[in-house]
Scaffold this motif. Structure first.
Motif, PDB file in Angstrom:
ATOM      1  N   ALA A 126      -6.401   5.408   3.157  1.00  0.00           N
ATOM      2  CA  ALA A 126      -7.106   6.386   2.322  1.00  0.00           C
ATOM      3  C   ALA A 126      -7.548   7.587   3.148  1.00  0.00           C
ATOM      4  CB  ALA A 126      -8.303   5.729   1.640  1.00  0.00           C
ATOM      5  N   LYS A 157      -6.859  -0.546   4.046  1.00  0.00           N
ATOM      6  CA  LYS A 157      -7.085   0.325   2.900  1.00  0.00           C
ATOM      7  C   LYS A 157      -7.870   1.571   3.310  1.00  0.00           C
ATOM      8  CE  LYS A 157      -8.883   0.266  -1.816  1.00  0.00           C
ATOM      9  NZ  LYS A 157      -9.515  -0.538  -2.865  1.00  0.00           N
ATOM     10  N   SER A 185      -6.364  11.521   2.879  1.00  0.00           N
ATOM     11  CA  SER A 185      -7.354  12.587   2.757  1.00  0.00           C
ATOM     12  C   SER A 185      -7.160  13.661   3.827  1.00  0.00           C
ATOM     13  CB  SER A 185      -8.759  11.990   2.856  1.00  0.00           C
ATOM     14  OG  SER A 185      -9.726  12.995   2.804  1.00  0.00           O
TER      15      SER A 185
END
Length: 127
Positions: free
Chosen positions: A14, A10, A18
């Motif tokens: 993420a 995760k 970004s």
């Protein structure tokens, strides 16, 4: 995949999102970043003039190794390519991973690397 491995995945996904959004407006983004988590890190980059997202170095805690975290991260990148035209995994020391990527259609980055760095290949896959 256990809960720790899912947490690491995760974080990787993420941070990938970004970074990709941060550099999305640049035609040839150049960066080198380390995605860190208490369970490990992943050094990623996009070299000057490259259109590939490159995974350069990976170090995961023993509690999450062998659970498919890197493979799932690569799959996530392929499903969310952003502005990249491919992915590169550099200097693969895990022979099982290299063999698996080759059977999935990945290619050596160059003929030079295929012959001289066969034990630690750099493999690419274009989207």
């Amino acid at each position: 995949m256990n809960q720790n491995a899912q947490q690491l995945l995760k974080t990787l996904c993420a941070e990938y999102d970004s970074l990709s959004q941060k550099y999305q407006d640049r035609p040839f983004p150049e960066f080198s970043e380390t995605i860190q988590n208490e369970l490990g890190y992943c050094l990623v980059r996009c070299p000057v003039g490259s259109q590939r997202f490159s995974i350069v170095s990976v170090r995961f805690a023993s509690a999450v190794r062998g659970q498919g975290v890197l493979t799932a991260f690569i799959d996530y990148i392929r499903k969310h390519p952003y502005h990249y035209n491919g992915i590169e995994v550099a200097t693969i020391e895990n022979k099982g991973l290299a063999k698996r990527l080759l059977t999935l259609g990945w290619q050596y980055k160059s003929r030079f690397s295929k012959f001289f760095f066969a034990n630690t290949p750099t493999l690419i896959q274009d989207f």
